[in-house]
Design a protein around this motif. Structure first.
Motif, PDB file in Angstrom:
ATOM      1  N   THR A 125       0.838  -1.198   0.000  1.00 49.16           N
ATOM      2  CA  THR A 125       0.000   0.000   0.000  1.00 49.16           C
ATOM      3  C   THR A 125       0.875   1.251   0.000  1.00 49.16           C
ATOM      4  OG1 THR A 125      -1.782  -1.106   1.182  1.00 49.16           O
ATOM      5  CG2 THR A 125      -1.732   1.299   1.312  1.00 49.16           C
ATOM      6  N   LEU A 126       0.539   2.207  -0.860  1.00 49.03           N
ATOM      7  CA  LEU A 126       1.168   3.529  -0.862  1.00 49.03           C
ATOM      8  C   LEU A 126       0.134   4.557  -0.442  1.00 49.03           C
ATOM      9  CD1 LEU A 126       3.347   5.646  -1.509  1.00 49.03           C
ATOM     10  CD2 LEU A 126       2.665   5.515  -3.909  1.00 49.03           C
ATOM     11  N   VAL A 127       0.460   5.337   0.583  1.00 46.93           N
ATOM     12  CA  VAL A 127      -0.437   6.366   1.092  1.00 46.93           C
ATOM     13  C   VAL A 127       0.202   7.731   0.867  1.00 46.93           C
ATOM     14  CG1 VAL A 127      -1.585   7.325   3.123  1.00 46.93           C
ATOM     15  CG2 VAL A 127      -1.373   4.839   2.862  1.00 46.93           C
ATOM     16  N   GLN A 128      -0.507   8.597   0.174  1.00 52.81           N
ATOM     17  CA  GLN A 128      -0.045   9.976   0.015  1.00 52.81           C
ATOM     18  C   GLN A 128      -0.772  10.855   1.019  1.00 52.81           C
ATOM     19  OE1 GLN A 128      -0.486  11.782  -3.848  1.00 52.81           O
ATOM     20  NE2 GLN A 128      -0.145  13.835  -3.021  1.00 52.81           N
ATOM     21  N   VAL A 129      -0.004  11.483   1.910  1.00 53.50           N
ATOM     22  CA  VAL A 129      -0.569  12.440   2.854  1.00 53.50           C
ATOM     23  C   VAL A 129       0.069  13.810   2.690  1.00 53.50           C
ATOM     24  CG1 VAL A 129       1.005  11.810   4.751  1.00 53.50           C
ATOM     25  CG2 VAL A 129      -1.250  12.765   5.282  1.00 53.50           C
ATOM     26  N   GLY A 130       1.261  13.873   2.098  1.00 50.37           N
ATOM     27  CA  GLY A 130       1.865  15.166   1.772  1.00 50.37           C
ATOM     28  C   GLY A 130       1.060  15.858   0.695  1.00 50.37           C
ATOM     29  N   VAL A 131       0.865  17.172   0.835  1.00 49.25           N
ATOM     30  CA  VAL A 131       0.000  17.928  -0.084  1.00 49.25           C
ATOM     31  C   VAL A 131       0.823  18.446  -1.263  1.00 49.25           C
ATOM     32  CG1 VAL A 131      -1.586  19.869  -0.315  1.00 49.25           C
ATOM     33  CG2 VAL A 131      -1.476  18.602   1.851  1.00 49.25           C
ATOM     34  N   PRO A 132       0.495  18.050  -2.498  1.00 50.51           N
ATOM     35  CA  PRO A 132       1.248  18.520  -3.664  1.00 50.51           C
ATOM     36  C   PRO A 132       0.793  19.904  -4.122  1.00 50.51           C
ATOM     37  CG  PRO A 132      -0.463  17.007  -4.366  1.00 50.51           C
ATOM     38  CD  PRO A 132      -0.551  17.076  -2.865  1.00 50.51           C
ATOM     39  N   ASP A 133       1.636  20.557  -4.895  1.00 46.29           N
ATOM     40  CA  ASP A 133       1.218  21.785  -5.567  1.00 46.29           C
ATOM     41  C   ASP A 133       0.244  21.425  -6.693  1.00 46.29           C
ATOM     42  OD1 ASP A 133       2.849  23.273  -3.947  1.00 46.29           O
ATOM     43  OD2 ASP A 133       4.512  23.373  -5.399  1.00 46.29           O
ATOM     44  N   PRO A 134      -0.687  22.329  -7.015  1.00 45.93           N
ATOM     45  CA  PRO A 134      -1.723  22.007  -8.005  1.00 45.93           C
ATOM     46  C   PRO A 134      -1.194  21.647  -9.386  1.00 45.93           C
ATOM     47  CG  PRO A 134      -2.361  23.940  -6.740  1.00 45.93           C
ATOM     48  CD  PRO A 134      -0.934  23.637  -6.369  1.00 45.93           C
ATOM     49  N   ASP A 135       0.001  22.126  -9.753  1.00 45.39           N
ATOM     50  CA  ASP A 135       0.494  21.890 -11.113  1.00 45.39           C
ATOM     51  C   ASP A 135       1.358  20.634 -11.228  1.00 45.39           C
ATOM     52  OD1 ASP A 135       2.556  22.897  -9.606  1.00 45.39           O
ATOM     53  OD2 ASP A 135       3.320  24.251 -11.165  1.00 45.39           O
ATOM     54  N   MET A 136       1.531  19.885 -10.152  1.00 42.39           N
ATOM     55  CA  MET A 136       2.377  18.697 -10.197  1.00 42.39           C
ATOM     56  C   MET A 136       1.679  17.546 -10.907  1.00 42.39           C
ATOM     57  SD  MET A 136       4.181  18.723  -6.439  1.00 42.39           S
ATOM     58  CE  MET A 136       5.479  19.911  -6.057  1.00 42.39           C
ATOM     59  N   ARG A 137       2.468  16.726 -11.605  1.00 38.04           N
ATOM     60  CA  ARG A 137       1.950  15.574 -12.337  1.00 38.04           C
ATOM     61  C   ARG A 137       2.821  14.365 -12.048  1.00 38.04           C
ATOM     62  NH1 ARG A 137      -1.329  18.881 -12.783  1.00 38.04           N
ATOM     63  NH2 ARG A 137      -2.464  19.648 -14.592  1.00 38.04           N
TER      64      ARG A 137
END
Length: 361
Positions: A274-286
């Motif tokens: 399982t990979l959990v993303q909790v860090g908030v990215p910038d809106p323009d990141m891909r």
């Protein structure tokens, strides 16, 4: 009659914050007035100041807070003046489609106070995450104020209102870390260290902290990291695999939120991990990943919203764990500051000098 209080306001995008006098109304139906005792300086407040959340300036900043109920509005029956509370930015409505399906931690219509807090000239303020707690008093929906044990000091207790709950919940709720699991956490700031603490408390047998700063890695061991990896000079994917029998971690938590850390997390999982993303990215990141790898590696890719927490359930539990010595909330408090020092705290946060600066009122 409105209360005149000192508060930290972000008046314009990217401009230094200002200490101003604002007006806070008496609570209306379903609202409570809270005398703030302490409030952590979170990255989200800086995002608001910089216009990265939205452009609804002026903002009343601060949201990671503990305090005491000063008064309650009509219809509020489960809170009373004198109650010691931690403020939450999720207050489930009880009636949206997620709440009706028994998933209030995803509530899609979270409650906030109806009345605005304003500048002296009547200009409405947009409170950060519906709270606005860099202020001597703030007005919130009753459901945002969660009673906890008053034995917990406010500068530590307030931190579970955002960063600690987000990281802890990313491990325990979203990631489902269980006894015997191997866990890797990318990014050892406040949220990452809370994820490390959550994984450790949940029974993980190996918790690997990954960062590019040796000072942060040293600090991560205080919260339960069993191993550390400096990814500035080492391939973190190979390092994590090497620490997990060549397999990869059962759960990986990305507490940074950048394409490169997400990609690292994706490949440092074990098969079906399982990979959990909790860090908030910038809106323009891909992010660009081979579709065949998404298919063949299996497992789950999850986003964690506020640690998928239910504040009324989880805040008292975390406070109990703090008071019993199992959760080191004091370790997150790098310094205590005054209201007029928030801008300098932002500078320290950018430079990685602090886990948390906490405003004490």
């Amino acid at each position: 009659m409105p209360h005149e209080v000192h508060a930290v306001v972000a008046a314009k995008q990217g401009a230094p914050v200002e200490l101003q006098t604002i007006l806070v109304p008496d609570p209306g139906p379903g609202e409570v007035l809270v005398a703030v005792q302490a409030c952590g300086v979170c990255h989200t407040d800086l995002h608001y100041r910089d216009g990265a959340i939205n452009d609804e300036f002026p903002f009343l900043l601060g949201h990671e807070a503990a305090g005491v109920i000063e008064s309650v509005g009509p219809g509020v029956t489960d809170l009373a003046p004198g109650d010691y509370v931690v403020l939450a930015w999720r207050a489930p409505c009880g009636s949206c489609r997620s709440c009706r399906r028994g998933r209030p931690w995803y509530c899609f219509d979270s409650r906030n106070a109806s009345q605005p807090m304003t500048l002296l000239d009547g200009t409405p303020l947009a409170p950060a995450l519906g709270i606005g707690a860099f202020a001597e008093k703030t007005l919130v929906a009753a459901g945002q104020a969660v009673k906890v044990d008053p034995a917990a000091c406010p500068e530590a207790a307030g931190l579970i209102g955002c960063g600690v709950m987000a990281g802890y919940g990313a491990a325990v709720h979203t990631g489902g870390v269980g006894s015997g699991d191997t866990v890797a956490v990318i990014g050892c700031g406040g949220v990452g260290n809370a994820a490390i603490a959550g994984a450790s408390i949940a029974g993980a047998r190996r918790v690997i902290a990954v960062d590019i700063d040796d000072r942060k890695l040293d600090g991560a061991t205080r919260f339960g990291a069993t191993h550390t990896v400096n990814s500035r000079g080492t391939d973190p994917i190979e390092a994590v695999r090497g620490l997990t029998g060549g397999n990869g971690a059962d759960v990986v938590i990305d507490a940074v939120g950048r394409p490169e850390t997400y990609r690292q997390g994706f490949y440092m999982r074990d098969l079906a991990g399982t990979l959990v993303q909790v860090g908030v990215p910038d809106p323009d990141m891909r992010i660009d990943l081979p579709l065949i790898d998404l298919f063949s590696r299996g497992g789950a890719l999850k986003s964690s919203w506020y640690g998928d927490c239910l504040p009324s359930r989880d805040f008292p539990v975390l406070i109990d764990r703090y008071l019993s010595g199992r959760l080191d909330l004091d370790g997150f408090v790098t310094e205590t500051i005054a209201l007029d020092e928030v801008e300098s705290a932002f500078d320290k946060m950018r430079d990685g000098q602090v886990l948390r600066s906490v405003v004490v009122l």
